[in-house]
Design a protein around this motif. Sequence first.
Motif, PDB file in Angstrom:
ATOM      1  N   LEU A   1      -5.435  -7.235   7.375  1.00  0.00           N
ATOM      2  CA  LEU A   1      -4.452  -7.097   6.295  1.00  0.00           C
ATOM      3  C   LEU A   1      -4.580  -5.736   5.616  1.00  0.00           C
ATOM      4  N   LYS A   2      -5.818  -5.215   5.547  1.00  0.00           N
ATOM      5  CA  LYS A   2      -6.024  -3.894   4.959  1.00  0.00           C
ATOM      6  C   LYS A   2      -5.423  -2.801   5.833  1.00  0.00           C
ATOM      7  N   GLU A   3      -5.427  -3.010   7.152  1.00  0.00           N
ATOM      8  CA  GLU A   3      -4.807  -2.033   8.056  1.00  0.00           C
ATOM      9  C   GLU A   3      -3.337  -1.845   7.713  1.00  0.00           C
ATOM     10  N   LEU A   4      -2.695  -2.908   7.282  1.00  0.00           N
ATOM     11  CA  LEU A   4      -1.284  -2.844   6.890  1.00  0.00           C
ATOM     12  C   LEU A   4      -1.119  -2.481   5.421  1.00  0.00           C
ATOM     13  N   LYS A   5      -2.233  -2.280   4.737  1.00  0.00           N
ATOM     14  CA  LYS A   5      -2.242  -1.953   3.309  1.00  0.00           C
ATOM     15  C   LYS A   5      -1.634  -3.060   2.461  1.00  0.00           C
ATOM     16  N   LEU A   6      -1.692  -4.286   2.975  1.00  0.00           N
ATOM     17  CA  LEU A   6      -1.146  -5.415   2.233  1.00  0.00           C
ATOM     18  C   LEU A   6      -2.125  -5.931   1.179  1.00  0.00           C
ATOM     19  N   VAL A   7      -3.403  -5.625   1.349  1.00  0.00           N
ATOM     20  CA  VAL A   7      -4.390  -6.022   0.342  1.00  0.00           C
ATOM     21  C   VAL A   7      -5.184  -4.787  -0.063  1.00  0.00           C
ATOM     22  N   SER A   8      -5.600  -4.786  -1.318  1.00  0.00           N
ATOM     23  CA  SER A   8      -6.447  -3.713  -1.824  1.00  0.00           C
ATOM     24  C   SER A   8      -7.773  -4.316  -2.276  1.00  0.00           C
ATOM     25  N   MET A   9      -8.777  -3.480  -2.413  1.00  0.00           N
ATOM     26  CA  MET A   9     -10.113  -3.964  -2.735  1.00  0.00           C
ATOM     27  C   MET A   9     -10.706  -3.100  -3.830  1.00  0.00           C
ATOM     28  N   ARG A  10     -11.465  -3.722  -4.717  1.00  0.00           N
ATOM     29  CA  ARG A  10     -12.191  -2.967  -5.736  1.00  0.00           C
ATOM     30  C   ARG A  10     -13.598  -3.547  -5.848  1.00  0.00           C
ATOM     31  N   PRO A  11     -14.582  -2.701  -6.107  1.00  0.00           N
ATOM     32  CA  PRO A  11     -15.959  -3.189  -6.243  1.00  0.00           C
ATOM     33  C   PRO A  11     -16.128  -3.954  -7.558  1.00  0.00           C
ATOM     34  N   ASP A  12     -16.965  -4.966  -7.525  1.00  0.00           N
ATOM     35  CA  ASP A  12     -17.300  -5.749  -8.717  1.00  0.00           C
ATOM     36  C   ASP A  12     -18.775  -6.123  -8.621  1.00  0.00           C
ATOM     37  N   GLY A  13     -19.620  -5.239  -9.133  1.00  0.00           N
ATOM     38  CA  GLY A  13     -21.051  -5.449  -8.973  1.00  0.00           C
ATOM     39  C   GLY A  13     -21.442  -5.324  -7.521  1.00  0.00           C
ATOM     40  N   ASN A  14     -22.101  -6.360  -7.008  1.00  0.00           N
ATOM     41  CA  ASN A  14     -22.508  -6.366  -5.596  1.00  0.00           C
ATOM     42  C   ASN A  14     -21.428  -6.923  -4.671  1.00  0.00           C
ATOM     43  N   ALA A  15     -20.328  -7.368  -5.243  1.00  0.00           N
ATOM     44  CA  ALA A  15     -19.251  -7.974  -4.449  1.00  0.00           C
ATOM     45  C   ALA A  15     -18.023  -7.053  -4.428  1.00  0.00           C
ATOM     46  N   HIS A  16     -17.056  -7.458  -3.626  1.00  0.00           N
ATOM     47  CA  HIS A  16     -15.776  -6.760  -3.578  1.00  0.00           C
ATOM     48  C   HIS A  16     -14.674  -7.784  -3.806  1.00  0.00           C
ATOM     49  N   LEU A  17     -13.735  -7.415  -4.661  1.00  0.00           N
ATOM     50  CA  LEU A  17     -12.624  -8.309  -4.960  1.00  0.00           C
ATOM     51  C   LEU A  17     -11.351  -7.791  -4.284  1.00  0.00           C
ATOM     52  N   TYR A  18     -10.631  -8.712  -3.704  1.00  0.00           N
ATOM     53  CA  TYR A  18      -9.407  -8.366  -2.974  1.00  0.00           C
ATOM     54  C   TYR A  18      -8.201  -8.946  -3.698  1.00  0.00           C
ATOM     55  N   GLN A  19      -7.089  -8.213  -3.604  1.00  0.00           N
ATOM     56  CA  GLN A  19      -5.845  -8.707  -4.176  1.00  0.00           C
ATOM     57  C   GLN A  19      -4.665  -8.210  -3.351  1.00  0.00           C
ATOM     58  N   LEU A  20      -3.552  -8.910  -3.469  1.00  0.00           N
ATOM     59  CA  LEU A  20      -2.339  -8.516  -2.763  1.00  0.00           C
ATOM     60  C   LEU A  20      -1.780  -7.253  -3.380  1.00  0.00           C
ATOM     61  N   ASP A  21      -1.432  -6.288  -2.543  1.00  0.00           N
ATOM     62  CA  ASP A  21      -0.798  -5.051  -3.021  1.00  0.00           C
ATOM     63  C   ASP A  21       0.710  -5.266  -3.004  1.00  0.00           C
ATOM     64  N   ILE A  22       1.241  -5.708  -4.128  1.00  0.00           N
ATOM     65  CA  ILE A  22       2.651  -6.067  -4.194  1.00  0.00           C
ATOM     66  C   ILE A  22       3.547  -4.859  -3.987  1.00  0.00           C
ATOM     67  N   ARG A  23       3.078  -3.676  -4.404  1.00  0.00           N
ATOM     68  CA  ARG A  23       3.907  -2.477  -4.226  1.00  0.00           C
ATOM     69  C   ARG A  23       4.075  -2.136  -2.742  1.00  0.00           C
ATOM     70  N   GLU A  24       3.007  -2.304  -1.971  1.00  0.00           N
ATOM     71  CA  GLU A  24       3.095  -2.035  -0.535  1.00  0.00           C
ATOM     72  C   GLU A  24       3.996  -3.055   0.145  1.00  0.00           C
ATOM     73  N   LEU A  25       3.897  -4.312  -0.314  1.00  0.00           N
ATOM     74  CA  LEU A  25       4.754  -5.358   0.251  1.00  0.00           C
ATOM     75  C   LEU A  25       6.222  -5.048  -0.019  1.00  0.00           C
ATOM     76  N   GLN A  26       6.526  -4.608  -1.225  1.00  0.00           N
ATOM     77  CA  GLN A  26       7.902  -4.255  -1.566  1.00  0.00           C
ATOM     78  C   GLN A  26       8.365  -3.034  -0.786  1.00  0.00           C
ATOM     79  N   SER A  27       7.442  -2.094  -0.570  1.00  0.00           N
ATOM     80  CA  SER A  27       7.780  -0.889   0.187  1.00  0.00           C
ATOM     81  C   SER A  27       8.129  -1.230   1.631  1.00  0.00           C
TER      82      SER A  27
END
Length: 211
Positions: A56-82
Amino acid sequence: MTNEQFQNLLRFFKALADESRLKILGILANQEYSVEELAVLLQLKEPTISHHLAKLKELKLVSMRPDGNAHLYQLDIRELQSISQEIFTQERIASLVKDVNTEAWENKVLHTYIEGDIQATEVIQRLKEIPTSRKKRLVVLKWIANKFDLGVSYQENTVDEILQRYYHDSSTLKRELVNSPFMEKESGAYRRLPVLDFPMDADRVQTTGEG
């Protein structure tokens, strides 16, 4: 659509042709989650979740941000709309068949219902019968209408004379042509309409009316 755009579209559909990935997108559309959380929600192993997220990241449909020792993922709505605006338009979808002979089916219908070589210009071909199928009838009517010149008004006796070269029942052909998008009758004169390249839509043909 360029070949690169076509390949991107293929990758998009291949990536989403998986139930788990679609569910991941649905979950991330609501809020962000870690790999561990997604694994618990979907009852999958964490490496499996990571694999799906990578696709999904290859398509840039999800983005990731670090949160301590973990990584949080979320839908990139702007890329989906694009993607939606760039690919999922009528013009873009229609361009998928630019290398396909869209006239092949029409030619097959004409070969079925027209006697002789439809490409021959030195002889007059005859219509065997008017198809009962509305869509096939449109193909035949389009071929018949093309025997008339654009911008020319024809009197009824002239129309009958031309139609009888191709089919014995000129009255039926005349009525069908007027009830189709191909010809109009006004003040006793017939004129061909400039719509001979429109998409074959069976619902646009009427079967009743005066000729």
